[in-house]
Design a protein around this motif. Structure first.
Motif, PDB file in Angstrom:
ATOM      1  N   GLU A  48       0.945  -1.182   0.062  1.00  0.00           N
ATOM      2  CA  GLU A  48       0.114   0.102   0.049  1.00  0.00           C
ATOM      3  C   GLU A  48       1.044   1.190  -0.118  1.00  0.00           C
ATOM      4  O   GLU A  48       1.561   1.327   0.815  1.00  0.00           O
ATOM      5  N   VAL A  49       0.397   1.904  -0.906  1.00  0.00           N
ATOM      6  CA  VAL A  49       1.456   3.273  -0.999  1.00  0.00           C
ATOM      7  C   VAL A  49       0.596   4.539  -0.254  1.00  0.00           C
ATOM      8  O   VAL A  49      -0.604   4.808  -0.618  1.00  0.00           O
ATOM      9  N   PHE A 113      -3.460   2.378  -3.639  1.00  0.00           N
ATOM     10  CA  PHE A 113      -3.373   3.429  -3.390  1.00  0.00           C
ATOM     11  C   PHE A 113      -4.547   4.374  -3.260  1.00  0.00           C
ATOM     12  O   PHE A 113      -5.348   4.318  -4.102  1.00  0.00           O
ATOM     13  N   ASN A 114      -4.514   4.993  -2.094  1.00  0.00           N
ATOM     14  CA  ASN A 114      -5.685   6.116  -1.709  1.00  0.00           C
ATOM     15  C   ASN A 114      -4.831   7.374  -1.769  1.00  0.00           C
ATOM     16  O   ASN A 114      -4.181   7.735  -0.650  1.00  0.00           O
ATOM     17  N   PRO A 115      -4.747   7.857  -2.723  1.00  0.00           N
ATOM     18  CA  PRO A 115      -3.767   9.185  -2.995  1.00  0.00           C
ATOM     19  C   PRO A 115      -4.244  10.501  -2.289  1.00  0.00           C
ATOM     20  O   PRO A 115      -5.538  10.499  -1.971  1.00  0.00           O
ATOM     21  N   PRO A 116      -3.643  11.459  -2.053  1.00  0.00           N
ATOM     22  CA  PRO A 116      -4.174  12.801  -1.897  1.00  0.00           C
ATOM     23  C   PRO A 116      -4.782  13.305  -3.129  1.00  0.00           C
ATOM     24  O   PRO A 116      -4.078  13.619  -4.145  1.00  0.00           O
ATOM     25  N   TYR A 117      -5.966  13.446  -3.003  1.00  0.00           N
ATOM     26  CA  TYR A 117      -6.741  13.699  -4.156  1.00  0.00           C
ATOM     27  C   TYR A 117      -7.638  15.152  -4.228  1.00  0.00           C
ATOM     28  O   TYR A 117      -8.251  15.370  -5.439  1.00  0.00           O
ATOM     29  N   VAL A 118      -7.405  15.638  -3.468  1.00  0.00           N
ATOM     30  CA  VAL A 118      -8.326  16.979  -3.210  1.00  0.00           C
ATOM     31  C   VAL A 118      -7.613  18.024  -4.375  1.00  0.00           C
ATOM     32  O   VAL A 118      -6.271  18.195  -4.263  1.00  0.00           O
ATOM     33  N   VAL A 119      -8.290  18.831  -5.063  1.00  0.00           N
ATOM     34  CA  VAL A 119      -7.804  19.534  -6.207  1.00  0.00           C
ATOM     35  C   VAL A 119      -7.334  20.960  -5.295  1.00  0.00           C
ATOM     36  O   VAL A 119      -8.039  21.476  -4.653  1.00  0.00           O
ATOM     37  N   THR A 120      -5.926  21.327  -5.366  1.00  0.00           N
ATOM     38  CA  THR A 120      -5.494  22.453  -4.776  1.00  0.00           C
ATOM     39  C   THR A 120      -4.345  23.105  -5.778  1.00  0.00           C
ATOM     40  O   THR A 120      -4.197  22.505  -6.657  1.00  0.00           O
ATOM     41  N   ASP A 121      -3.802  24.213  -5.267  1.00  0.00           N
ATOM     42  CA  ASP A 121      -2.702  24.760  -5.681  1.00  0.00           C
ATOM     43  C   ASP A 121      -1.299  23.674  -5.721  1.00  0.00           C
ATOM     44  O   ASP A 121      -1.494  23.141  -4.701  1.00  0.00           O
ATOM     45  N   SER A 122      -0.664  23.911  -6.794  1.00  0.00           N
ATOM     46  CA  SER A 122       0.484  22.821  -6.844  1.00  0.00           C
ATOM     47  C   SER A 122       1.188  22.925  -5.547  1.00  0.00           C
ATOM     48  O   SER A 122       2.038  21.852  -4.978  1.00  0.00           O
ATOM     49  N   LEU A 147       2.951   8.452  -9.387  1.00  0.00           N
ATOM     50  CA  LEU A 147       2.963   7.125  -9.412  1.00  0.00           C
ATOM     51  C   LEU A 147       2.653   6.406 -10.449  1.00  0.00           C
ATOM     52  O   LEU A 147       3.369   5.350 -10.704  1.00  0.00           O
ATOM     53  N   LEU A 148       1.959   6.832 -11.465  1.00  0.00           N
ATOM     54  CA  LEU A 148       1.514   6.087 -12.549  1.00  0.00           C
ATOM     55  C   LEU A 148       2.679   6.070 -13.443  1.00  0.00           C
ATOM     56  O   LEU A 148       2.937   4.917 -14.047  1.00  0.00           O
ATOM     57  N   LEU A 163      -6.746   1.762  -7.480  1.00  0.00           N
ATOM     58  CA  LEU A 163      -6.640   3.278  -7.114  1.00  0.00           C
ATOM     59  C   LEU A 163      -7.979   3.878  -6.805  1.00  0.00           C
ATOM     60  O   LEU A 163      -8.891   3.653  -7.538  1.00  0.00           O
ATOM     61  N   LEU A 164      -7.878   4.745  -5.709  1.00  0.00           N
ATOM     62  CA  LEU A 164      -9.208   5.495  -5.449  1.00  0.00           C
ATOM     63  C   LEU A 164      -9.010   6.825  -6.031  1.00  0.00           C
ATOM     64  O   LEU A 164      -8.205   7.659  -5.842  1.00  0.00           O
ATOM     65  N   LEU A 165     -10.125   7.343  -6.668  1.00  0.00           N
ATOM     66  CA  LEU A 165     -10.097   8.600  -7.398  1.00  0.00           C
ATOM     67  C   LEU A 165     -11.690   9.326  -6.929  1.00  0.00           C
ATOM     68  O   LEU A 165     -12.664   8.461  -6.444  1.00  0.00           O
ATOM     69  N   ILE A 166     -11.789  10.591  -7.101  1.00  0.00           N
ATOM     70  CA  ILE A 166     -12.793  11.412  -7.096  1.00  0.00           C
ATOM     71  C   ILE A 166     -13.125  11.727  -8.591  1.00  0.00           C
ATOM     72  O   ILE A 166     -12.133  11.798  -9.325  1.00  0.00           O
ATOM     73  N   GLU A 167     -14.292  12.094  -8.803  1.00  0.00           N
ATOM     74  CA  GLU A 167     -14.727  12.511 -10.082  1.00  0.00           C
ATOM     75  C   GLU A 167     -13.875  13.798 -10.829  1.00  0.00           C
ATOM     76  O   GLU A 167     -13.526  13.743 -12.004  1.00  0.00           O
ATOM     77  N   GLU A 168     -13.320  14.673  -9.774  1.00  0.00           N
ATOM     78  CA  GLU A 168     -12.733  15.929 -10.009  1.00  0.00           C
ATOM     79  C   GLU A 168     -11.251  15.681 -10.415  1.00  0.00           C
ATOM     80  O   GLU A 168     -10.538  16.319 -11.135  1.00  0.00           O
TER      81      GLU A 168
END
Length: 205
Positions: A48-49, A113-122, A147-148, A163-168
């Motif tokens: 698990e990453v 992988f459950n990544p940091p997926y919230v849209v933010t500034d880089s 990672l990809l 891989l877990l993602l959200i629609e955004e």
């Protein structure tokens, strides 16, 4: 799959480590839904990453005690908590503090992988503190895309990536990226949680 025991964790620790939430439990539900597939594969090496509290990889290890389970997290406190979660649930886990899976040369049959997926500034993503658990930068995908790019080096030829993602995060683009690398894909599970449409994708050759 059983939800791992978590009462050993001091709530104050969640100021430094991502607290298990709906996305964590959705990922466990996805693995449970795919359990017969995973049992047929009988994986030896699993990773698990970004394990955070360690409940996902611990839930996996509870079902596959014969597997050698590893986890990584850029946050050292998360690695300590993951090790503790595994120990309290009587499974063996080897956590390693590293950025994604950058130091591994192993090939894993299962990567989660459950990544940091919230849209933010880089400039908000890529830290080593609690921010690292949720800040995903542009499209919420900067860490995921990193990672990809390295996944073929750590995923065995017969391996499976969850891989877990959200629609955004624009999952269709992720599917396209992985398709160009030779991977097929499936949506294992999808769920609306509050204002987020969460889903778990499965990639394999």
């Amino acid at each position: 799959m059983e939800t791992p025991y978590q009462n050993h964790i001091d709530k104050a620790d969640f100021e430094f480590v991502y607290e298990p939430a709906e996305d964590s439990f959705l990922l466990i539900d996805a693995l449970e839904k795919d359990l017969q597939y995973l049992r047929n594969k009988n994986p030896t090496f699993c990773l698990e990453v970004g394990s955070g509290s360690g409940i996902v990889i611990t839930a996996f290890a509870m079902v596959f005690p014969q597997s050698l389970c590893f986890s990584t997290d850029v946050n050292f406190k998360a690695c300590v908590m993951s090790k503790s979660t595994a120990a309290h649930n009587k499974v063996i886990l080897e956590p390693v503090t590293m950025d994604l899976a950058s130091c591994f040369k192993n090939q894993f049959e299962v990567v989660i992988f459950n990544p940091p997926y919230v849209v933010t500034d880089s400039d908000e993503c890529g830290h080593v503190n609690i921010t690292a658990s949720w800040a995903g930068g542009e499209k919420g995908r900067e860490i995921t895309d990193k990672l990809l790019n390295t996944l073929p080096k750590i995923l065995a030829g017969n391996g499976t990536f969850y891989l877990l993602l959200i629609e955004e995060n624009i999952p269709e683009e992720v599917i396209d990226i992985m398709s160009k690398k030779g991977y097929k894909s499936e949506i294992v599970i999808r769920r609306r949680v509050k204002n987020e449409q969460q889903l778990v994708l499965k990639f394999y050759r």
